[in-house]
Every structure is written in C-alpha cells, then in structure tokens.
Write a protein that holds these residues in place. Structure first.
Motif, PDB file in Angstrom:
ATOM      1  N   TYR A  43      38.713  47.433  50.876  1.00 37.50           N
ATOM      2  CA  TYR A  43      37.159  47.318  51.261  1.00 37.50           C
ATOM      3  C   TYR A  43      36.864  45.895  50.925  1.00 37.50           C
ATOM      4  CZ  TYR A  43      36.982  52.350  52.229  1.00 37.50           C
ATOM      5  OH  TYR A  43      36.964  53.598  52.688  1.00 37.50           O
ATOM      6  N   ARG A  77      33.716  33.860  55.631  1.00 41.82           N
ATOM      7  CA  ARG A  77      34.641  34.966  55.674  1.00 41.82           C
ATOM      8  C   ARG A  77      35.812  34.837  56.885  1.00 41.82           C
ATOM      9  NH1 ARG A  77      31.946  39.789  53.370  1.00 41.82           N
ATOM     10  NH2 ARG A  77      30.266  38.534  52.110  1.00 41.82           N
ATOM     11  N   GLN A 137      37.087  37.146  58.491  1.00 38.91           N
ATOM     12  CA  GLN A 137      37.060  37.969  59.107  1.00 38.91           C
ATOM     13  C   GLN A 137      36.262  37.129  60.637  1.00 38.91           C
ATOM     14  OE1 GLN A 137      36.221  38.818  56.156  1.00 38.91           O
ATOM     15  NE2 GLN A 137      37.780  40.659  55.881  1.00 38.91           N
ATOM     16  N   TYR A 179      25.336  42.040  58.337  1.00 42.85           N
ATOM     17  CA  TYR A 179      25.280  43.350  58.788  1.00 42.85           C
ATOM     18  C   TYR A 179      25.995  43.442  60.290  1.00 42.85           C
ATOM     19  CZ  TYR A 179      21.944  44.924  55.352  1.00 42.85           C
ATOM     20  OH  TYR A 179      21.629  45.409  53.977  1.00 42.85           O
ATOM     21  N   THR A 214      29.974  43.166  59.826  1.00 44.32           N
ATOM     22  CA  THR A 214      30.507  44.110  59.453  1.00 44.32           C
ATOM     23  C   THR A 214      29.884  45.393  59.896  1.00 44.32           C
ATOM     24  OG1 THR A 214      29.203  44.206  57.278  1.00 44.32           O
ATOM     25  CG2 THR A 214      31.180  42.937  57.116  1.00 44.32           C
ATOM     26  N   SER A 215      28.879  45.946  59.240  1.00 46.80           N
ATOM     27  CA  SER A 215      28.207  47.168  59.854  1.00 46.80           C
ATOM     28  C   SER A 215      26.722  47.364  59.201  1.00 46.80           C
ATOM     29  CB  SER A 215      29.151  48.274  59.553  1.00 46.80           C
ATOM     30  OG  SER A 215      28.491  49.710  59.555  1.00 46.80           O
ATOM     31  N   LEU A 258      26.476  47.989  55.265  1.00 49.45           N
ATOM     32  CA  LEU A 258      27.689  47.346  54.377  1.00 49.45           C
ATOM     33  C   LEU A 258      27.158  45.826  54.242  1.00 49.45           C
ATOM     34  CD1 LEU A 258      30.532  49.176  56.063  1.00 49.45           C
ATOM     35  CD2 LEU A 258      29.446  49.646  53.954  1.00 49.45           C
ATOM     36  N   LYS A 270      27.232  42.203  53.451  1.00 53.23           N
ATOM     37  CA  LYS A 270      28.274  41.379  52.703  1.00 53.23           C
ATOM     38  C   LYS A 270      28.740  42.003  51.533  1.00 53.23           C
ATOM     39  CE  LYS A 270      26.749  37.217  51.406  1.00 53.23           C
ATOM     40  NZ  LYS A 270      26.042  36.142  50.885  1.00 53.23           N
ATOM     41  N   VAL A 320      31.078  44.087  51.870  1.00 52.34           N
ATOM     42  CA  VAL A 320      32.776  44.297  52.192  1.00 52.34           C
ATOM     43  C   VAL A 320      33.450  43.206  52.651  1.00 52.34           C
ATOM     44  CG1 VAL A 320      32.283  46.828  52.279  1.00 52.34           C
ATOM     45  CG2 VAL A 320      32.244  45.531  54.366  1.00 52.34           C
ATOM     46  N   GLY A 321      34.486  43.275  52.878  1.00 49.63           N
ATOM     47  CA  GLY A 321      35.434  42.245  53.633  1.00 49.63           C
ATOM     48  C   GLY A 321      36.343  41.665  52.862  1.00 49.63           C
TER      49      GLY A 321
END
Length: 424
Positions: A63, A89, A91, A260, A263-264, A267, A269, A271-272
C-alpha cells in the motif's frame, strides 16, 4: 578532438561549420550557467530545509503507507515551486497522464475547460474529446472552449474575456509549443495572462502544463499565480535518472482532488508504494538544473547552426529561451527523417536502429521519433521527433550533457549534408 568526431562519422566540413557557430555563443552559455547555479542552490536549499536523510532514499511496497521518502519529496517539490502541496508519484505514467489527472480531478459535469493559448498538444485531443475517445472529458459532460493566439503570438485578451463564462471552471495554459510553431511562453507572460483571467473570473482554476520548462528560468509559473503546475519526471525535473513518474504542484485543495483521482476516494495521498525509485527521484531532481542547462545549450547551438543554413527556427538563433525545445522547419519529409536518423545514430543506446514514421497512439498523423535513451521515452535525454506533415518541423530536445547534445546536432547536420539537404 576532430579525430574523435571523425571516428563517430562527423565530416571535416560539419566540424568546421560547427566550430564557427560555437565561437559566438560563449556569452549566452554563461547566462545559462548562472541560471543553473541559482536553481541548483534552490534545490539544495529545499532538500536541506526538509532534512533529507538516507532513509528517505528507500522505497516502500504494498500500500505504501507511511512512506517518509515519498512525503518528504513532495514537500521539497512544494518548496521549489512555492506551492501549498505537491503530488509526485511513480504511478503517474507520463505528462499526458498527469494533465488528465489534474483536469479530471478538478472538473465536473457541466463545467467548461478553456485554453486561451490555442490548441494544446496532440495527446490532449482525446483527453478533452476534440477527437472522440473513451473516457474523455466530453463523455462526462465537460465542454471545451479555445481562443487562439493572435498572428503575432500575443494573447487575444478580448477573445479570452468573451470566452470566459459562468461555466468556465478551469483554464489550461500550455507553456511549451507542442507540435506548433508558436512562441513558448515565458513565466512572465504566463503571469500576465493569469492576472488578466483572474480579473475576469477570480475563482477560476489556472493550470499550467509546465513540461519542458522546469528550471529554464529562475521562477516557475506557480510563483506568478498558477493554481497548478503539471509535468513529467522523464523530462526536466527527473534529471535523466527518474525512470518514470510525474508531478502536480499547487493549491492544497486542487492537489487533494488530484490525489483522490489518482488513487481512490478516501485514500488520496496516503497510499502509493514507491518501489525503490525514491533514490532516482531525489538524485534526478538534484541534477536537474545542470542537465537542463546542457539541453538549453544544445537548443541554442541547433538554432544557430540551422538558421545560418537557411532553415526557419523557432525560437530563432537570438531569442531568449523559455523551454528546452528547438523547432526547425525542414520543409521536406526527407529532411525530417534524415535529421531524426542523425539523432538516433548519435545516441548511446540503440545507435544502430533506424527510426521510421508510424501511426503512434494519441496523434492524428504519422510521427517519427528518435531517441536512444537510458530511460525509454525520456525527452530530457537526446531526442527528436515530429509529425509527418507540413511544414515538416522537427522538435529537438534534451541531452544529459551539453557535449552529447552537441554531438546529436552535428550528426543531424551530417545526415542532412550527406543527402544534399544542408549546404554549409
């Protein structure tokens, strides 16, 4: 030295021509080095302020909870860009993705997006819905308006004022030229445009596509009123070491929405996982000001060499620089291909490969791209590309060192010279 260039395939004629061009560039290169020194100190100051330690260079898995390296790096970006927050990120897959995240996060159905500087870069067409695409902003009921620059490259202030309406939620300003031959926008001009837009509608979000512009000047668009600045880590700020990633820096509320979206909901910032890339992100950022300086020197050398040979260059040989891209109108498909073949042959990786035009995803015409890079697609490394359409302009950028940028331009001239397309 000439023997070394000769061994790499550069003729005596091209070497002598290049030497003549470089004799007049010493003062301009000195100014570039002064800006690089300023920005180098700015990066170091931000790293020291945030107490970067060896532990921050490690990554996380899963996570990615409690990733101190990731969070500290985002504080550093916020300090460098003088913003409230930042999202940095791995991602984020590219600059186009970063722009899509920023737009989709901060626009809602019924809102309108405005570009006051003409049509954005080709890969934005399907994000906006200019070319129909699945998941475009248009599919979500977000409309788009555009005001072109005037013929002299200035802003159409009357047109912009008339285009702003009650639904205008976000204004996107592309700093660099993309596949166009308009001038790149200086940070000062961007600031003037944002001030005008805010005077018409104070609550509108002003976002700047900052790709290719980071560290070219001493200030960034976020320091002259931009609510968000967006870019790619495999361009300027990654310094040639970042293997992937992108950034968005800006107002805290805008960045929260972006997190948001990336990611989701719920969640954001928190996670990642950084998966071991933190060291490259930090060290690449540290090196970025000097890497950008080398790329700028290459762009100025290219403009002087090709303009003297009779080609139209944007910017021209004497203009001030606001990004690392040099456009050269080569006039023929053969010239565009020969130029790119020269860049490819000068590369440290895949120098033996021959670039060919192809129907690249996200573009409305065949594109030729030349790059033999340590990071695939990294356009802070020596690279050149262009769409196969009139005026057959090539867009040259990068070079992790000035010496490599110099070799790339010389090799491009060599290929043009061998084809009889360049007279020196």
């Amino acid at each position: 030295m000439k023997n070394m260039y000769n061994q790499l395939g550069i003729s005596e004629a091209v070497c002598n021509y290049s030497d003549r061009m470089l004799n007049n560039l010493e003062e301009r290169f000195k100014v570039i080095d002064e800006v690089a020194e300023y920005n180098q100190l700015k990066v170091i100051a931000a790293m020291q302020k945030n107490k970067v330690a060896e532990m921050h260079l490690s990554g996380t898995t899963g996570y990615g909870y409690n990733d101190d390296g990731r969070e500290t790096l985002e504080h550093i970006y916020a300090d460098i860009f003088e913003t409230e927050d930042a999202l940095v990120r791995p991602q984020i897959t590219c600059g186009t993705h970063a722009l899509n995240v920023a737009l989709a996060a901060n626009l809602r159905p019924g809102d309108e997006l405005l570009s006051p500087v003409g049509k954005p870069y080709d890969t934005m067409d399907e994000i906006i819905g200019i070319r129909p695409s699945k998941g475009s902003l248009a599919e979500y009921g977000i409309t788009y308006s555009q005001v072109d620059l005037l013929e002299d490259g200035s802003f159409d202030y009357n047109g912009i004022k008339n285009a702003i309406n009650e639904r205008t939620k976000l204004v996107t300003i592309q700093r660099s030229k993309g596949y166009a031959t308009r001038p790149t926008l200086s940070v000062e001009r961007i600031g003037e445009l944002i001030t005008f837009i805010k005077s018409v509608k104070p609550d509108v979000i002003c976002m700047v596509d900052n790709c290719y512009g980071e560290f070219v000047e001493k200030i960034e668009p976020s320091q002259v009123g931009a609510d968000m600045v967006v870019g790619s880590l495999i361009k300027n700020p990654g310094g040639g070491l970042a293997p992937c990633g992108g950034y968005i820096a800006g107002r805290k509320d805008c960045i929260e929405q972006c997190a948001y979206r990336l990611t989701s909901p719920g969640l954001g910032k928190e996670v990642g996982a950084t998966l071991g890339v933190n060291r490259d992100f930090y060290q690449g950022l540290f090196l970025a000001p000097t890497v950008v300086a080398g790329a700028l020197k290459g762009a100025i050398f290219a403009a002087n060499a090709y303009e003297k040979a009779g080609f139209r260059c944007i910017p021209n040989a004497t203009e001030e620089r606001f990004d690392i891209i040099q456009a050269v109108e080569l006039g023929t498909k053969e010239g565009l291909i020969a130029f790119c073949k020269g860049i490819q042959q000068a590369s440290p990786v895949d120098s033996f490969v021959t670039p060919e035009p192809w129907a690249m995803p996200g573009y409305d015409s065949d594109v030729i791209m030349a790059a033999g890079a340590f990071i695939s697609g990294s356009s802070i490394e020596l690279s050149a590309d262009g769409p196969i359409r009139e005026p057959y302009a090539v867009y040259f950028q990068g070079g992790l060192t000035w010496y490599h940028a110099k070799l790339g331009i010389m090799m491009s001239m060599q290929k043009m010279y061998e084809k009889g397309l360049l007279k020196i």
